[in-house]
Write a protein that holds these residues in place. Structure first.
Motif, mmCIF file in Angstrom:
data_model
loop_
_atom_site.group_PDB
_atom_site.id
_atom_site.type_symbol
_atom_site.label_atom_id
_atom_site.label_comp_id
_atom_site.label_asym_id
_atom_site.label_seq_id
_atom_site.Cartn_x
_atom_site.Cartn_y
_atom_site.Cartn_z
ATOM 1 N N ILE A 179 -26.956 -24.508 -23.095
ATOM 2 C CA ILE A 179 -25.676 -25.191 -23.230
ATOM 3 C C ILE A 179 -24.596 -24.134 -23.435
ATOM 4 O O ILE A 179 -24.706 -23.304 -24.336
ATOM 5 N N THR A 180 -23.575 -24.176 -22.599
ATOM 6 C CA THR A 180 -22.424 -23.303 -22.801
ATOM 7 C C THR A 180 -21.289 -24.161 -23.320
ATOM 8 O O THR A 180 -20.983 -25.221 -22.758
ATOM 9 N N ALA A 181 -20.677 -23.710 -24.411
ATOM 10 C CA ALA A 181 -19.574 -24.450 -25.036
ATOM 11 C C ALA A 181 -18.513 -23.432 -25.447
ATOM 12 O O ALA A 181 -18.670 -22.751 -26.461
ATOM 13 N N GLY A 182 -17.476 -23.327 -24.653
ATOM 14 C CA GLY A 182 -16.413 -22.376 -24.968
ATOM 15 C C GLY A 182 -16.945 -20.956 -24.980
ATOM 16 O O GLY A 182 -17.535 -20.482 -24.008
ATOM 17 N N LYS A 183 -16.773 -20.272 -26.107
ATOM 18 C CA LYS A 183 -17.183 -18.869 -26.228
ATOM 19 C C LYS A 183 -18.655 -18.704 -26.585
ATOM 20 O O LYS A 183 -19.128 -17.581 -26.734
ATOM 21 N N LEU A 184 -19.370 -19.821 -26.722
ATOM 22 C CA LEU A 184 -20.777 -19.766 -27.130
ATOM 23 C C LEU A 184 -21.709 -20.208 -26.013
ATOM 24 O O LEU A 184 -21.373 -21.082 -25.212
ATOM 25 N N HIS A 185 -22.878 -19.600 -26.006
ATOM 26 C CA HIS A 185 -23.952 -20.018 -25.110
ATOM 27 C C HIS A 185 -25.199 -20.209 -25.965
ATOM 28 O O HIS A 185 -25.585 -19.293 -26.705
ATOM 29 N N LEU A 186 -25.800 -21.386 -25.896
ATOM 30 C CA LEU A 186 -27.012 -21.693 -26.648
ATOM 31 C C LEU A 186 -28.166 -21.795 -25.675
ATOM 32 O O LEU A 186 -28.042 -22.436 -24.620
ATOM 33 N N ARG A 187 -29.274 -21.160 -26.042
ATOM 34 C CA ARG A 187 -30.471 -21.208 -25.207
ATOM 35 C C ARG A 187 -31.692 -20.952 -26.080
ATOM 36 O O ARG A 187 -31.575 -20.448 -27.189
ATOM 37 N N PRO A 188 -32.880 -21.274 -25.562
ATOM 38 C CA PRO A 188 -34.090 -20.926 -26.313
ATOM 39 C C PRO A 188 -34.187 -19.411 -26.490
ATOM 40 O O PRO A 188 -33.658 -18.639 -25.687
ATOM 41 N N TRP A 189 -34.875 -19.002 -27.539
ATOM 42 C CA TRP A 189 -35.088 -17.585 -27.808
ATOM 43 C C TRP A 189 -35.966 -16.960 -26.734
ATOM 44 O O TRP A 189 -36.884 -17.615 -26.220
ATOM 45 N N ILE A 190 -35.678 -15.694 -26.397
ATOM 46 C CA ILE A 190 -36.479 -14.953 -25.409
ATOM 47 C C ILE A 190 -36.859 -13.594 -26.012
ATOM 48 O O ILE A 190 -36.210 -13.128 -26.960
#
Length: 193
Positions: free
Chosen positions: A22-33
């Motif tokens: 999920i990208t929201a403004g200045k943030l990008h959320l994703r599962p850990w890699i």
């Protein structure tokens, strides 16, 4: 015989959570890699993160590796949780962690989070918790999202309150951190709040 109200049957039937980004403004959320291991290890050397979370202390490289390669993927696979790396959408650097935890198929879940020291005071976790909450309500059908934190963790409480959580009270000795049972605050956010 296991019937439809048997809690073990319910847990066994929980669906896999499909990992999302999920990208929201200045943030990008994703599962850990695996590429995140060094950054998660460095962030988790912070005394406040170690004080207020259940992570091992001291937090070793092997702990970060195990979390990223075993625990987090298993949470997604078993449908119990959705641990997200919160990244700067431009640089890709790790800013925080927000995890949906203890997901049940009857609409309950909890949220937990920490913020890397260099990203504090910028609204990173507040925004990320809001994003994960909306995703949980609208995509997963969660009806009640719970938050708990040790009494005195004002930074965590501010994040919860800014996201509209109702602080429901204090659970006496309701949280165990590093072998010590502590009082904790509890709050909730409902899908129709």
């Amino acid at each position: 015989m296991r019937g439809p109200t048997d809690p073990w049957a319910i847990l066994a039937s929980m669906p896999k959570l499909e990992p999302v980004e999920i990208t929201a403004g200045k943030l990008h959320l994703r599962p850990w890699i695996p590429a995140d291991i060094d950054e998660i290890h460095a962030a988790c050397q912070d005394p406040d993160i170690q004080r207020w979370t259940r992570m091992p202390t001291p937090y070793m490289q092997v702990d970060a590796t195990s979390y990223v390669t075993e625990f987090a993927p298993r949470q997604w696979e078993q449908g119990h949780g959705a641990p997200f790396a919160v990244l700067d959408a431009t640089s890709g650097s790790v800013l925080a962690s927000v995890a949906l935890m203890r997901v049940t198929d009857d609409g309950l879940a909890a949220v937990g989070y920490w913020c890397a020291p260099g990203a504090r005071g910028q609204g990173v976790v507040t925004q990320a918790v809001g994003v994960v909450g909306r995703w949980a309500f609208h995509t997963l059908g969660i009806e009640r999202l719970e938050w708990t934190s040790g009494v005195g963790n004002w930074a965590s409480r501010r994040v919860a309150e800014k996201n509209g959580f109702t602080i429901e009270g204090t659970l006496r000795r309701g949280l165990v951190l590093h072998g010590t049972r502590l009082d904790c605050w509890i709050g909730s956010l409902l899908s129709d709040d």
